[in-house]
Write a protein that holds these residues in place. Structure first.
Motif, PDB file in Angstrom:
ATOM      1  N   SER A   2     -66.929 -58.148 -10.887  1.00 50.22           N
ATOM      2  CA  SER A   2     -68.092 -58.880 -11.393  1.00 50.22           C
ATOM      3  C   SER A   2     -68.921 -58.025 -12.341  1.00 50.22           C
ATOM      4  O   SER A   2     -68.835 -56.792 -12.337  1.00 50.22           O
ATOM      5  CB  SER A   2     -68.976 -59.315 -10.216  1.00 50.22           C
ATOM      6  N   ASP A   3     -69.724 -58.699 -13.152  1.00 49.33           N
ATOM      7  CA  ASP A   3     -70.623 -57.972 -14.049  1.00 49.33           C
ATOM      8  C   ASP A   3     -71.589 -57.101 -13.255  1.00 49.33           C
ATOM      9  O   ASP A   3     -71.907 -55.988 -13.664  1.00 49.33           O
ATOM     10  CB  ASP A   3     -71.405 -58.956 -14.927  1.00 49.33           C
ATOM     11  N   GLU A   4     -72.057 -57.623 -12.101  1.00 49.22           N
ATOM     12  CA  GLU A   4     -72.978 -56.839 -11.270  1.00 49.22           C
ATOM     13  C   GLU A   4     -72.305 -55.560 -10.781  1.00 49.22           C
ATOM     14  O   GLU A   4     -72.887 -54.477 -10.824  1.00 49.22           O
ATOM     15  CB  GLU A   4     -73.460 -57.645 -10.062  1.00 49.22           C
ATOM     16  N   ASP A   6     -69.714 -53.990 -12.173  1.00 54.02           N
ATOM     17  CA  ASP A   6     -69.543 -53.109 -13.334  1.00 54.02           C
ATOM     18  C   ASP A   6     -70.842 -52.374 -13.654  1.00 54.02           C
ATOM     19  O   ASP A   6     -70.843 -51.172 -13.895  1.00 54.02           O
ATOM     20  CB  ASP A   6     -69.120 -53.909 -14.574  1.00 54.02           C
ATOM     21  N   ALA A   7     -71.932 -53.109 -13.656  1.00 52.68           N
ATOM     22  CA  ALA A   7     -73.233 -52.511 -13.962  1.00 52.68           C
ATOM     23  C   ALA A   7     -73.622 -51.487 -12.893  1.00 52.68           C
ATOM     24  O   ALA A   7     -74.161 -50.425 -13.202  1.00 52.68           O
ATOM     25  CB  ALA A   7     -74.306 -53.595 -14.081  1.00 52.68           C
ATOM     26  N   SER A  10     -71.429 -48.323 -13.397  1.00 55.25           N
ATOM     27  CA  SER A  10     -71.879 -47.602 -14.602  1.00 55.25           C
ATOM     28  C   SER A  10     -73.197 -46.885 -14.363  1.00 55.25           C
ATOM     29  O   SER A  10     -73.373 -45.739 -14.788  1.00 55.25           O
ATOM     30  CB  SER A  10     -72.027 -48.569 -15.776  1.00 55.25           C
TER      31      SER A  10
END
Length: 128
Positions: A2-4, A6-7, A10
């Protein structure tokens, strides 16, 4: 992933790299769970945030250490669990030979924030 997730990955890597560049044990240990298990560059198992701080405080005081993450693989293993594998290249500006390790982290959601609960560094050189 998910984007969450990944964020999250990172952001933790960025904070970890910044803390390592300053050898800031307090900043680094704050990224870890209160129940963390930590295997770093020596055989000892460090436990919890205090153990993580002890590990980083025990490192030589290199002037310009840096860490570059590559081959980052992450998988959201559950709503509150992210599994990470990466290669980290450590550079010590000539104060010691560079070091490349395999790293795995397990990140959990703890008290509403993401924390590393398991940290394991291992040699990139085959053991068998």
């Amino acid at each position: 992933m998910s984007d969450e997730a990944d964020a999250t990955v990172s952001a933790i890597i960025a904070k970890w790299r910044a803390g390592f560049a300053r050898l800031d044990a307090a900043a680094l240990s704050s990224l870890y769970s209160k129940n963390a298990f930590f295997f770093g560059s020596n055989p000892k198992l460090y436990r919890g945030r205090d153990g993580v701080a002890d590990y980083f405080n025990g490192l030589p005081r290199w002037r310009q250490p840096s860490a570059v993450f590559s081959e980052v693989n992450a998988a959201q293993a559950g709503p509150d669990l992210i599994n990470i594998a990466a290669t980290i290249s450590f550079n010590f500006a000539g104060e010691r030979p560079d070091l490349v390790v395999k790293m795995s982290w397990v990140i959990i959601r703890e008290d509403g924030d993401w924390k590393i609960v398991n940290h394991h560094a291992s040699s990139q050189t085959p053991l068998i």
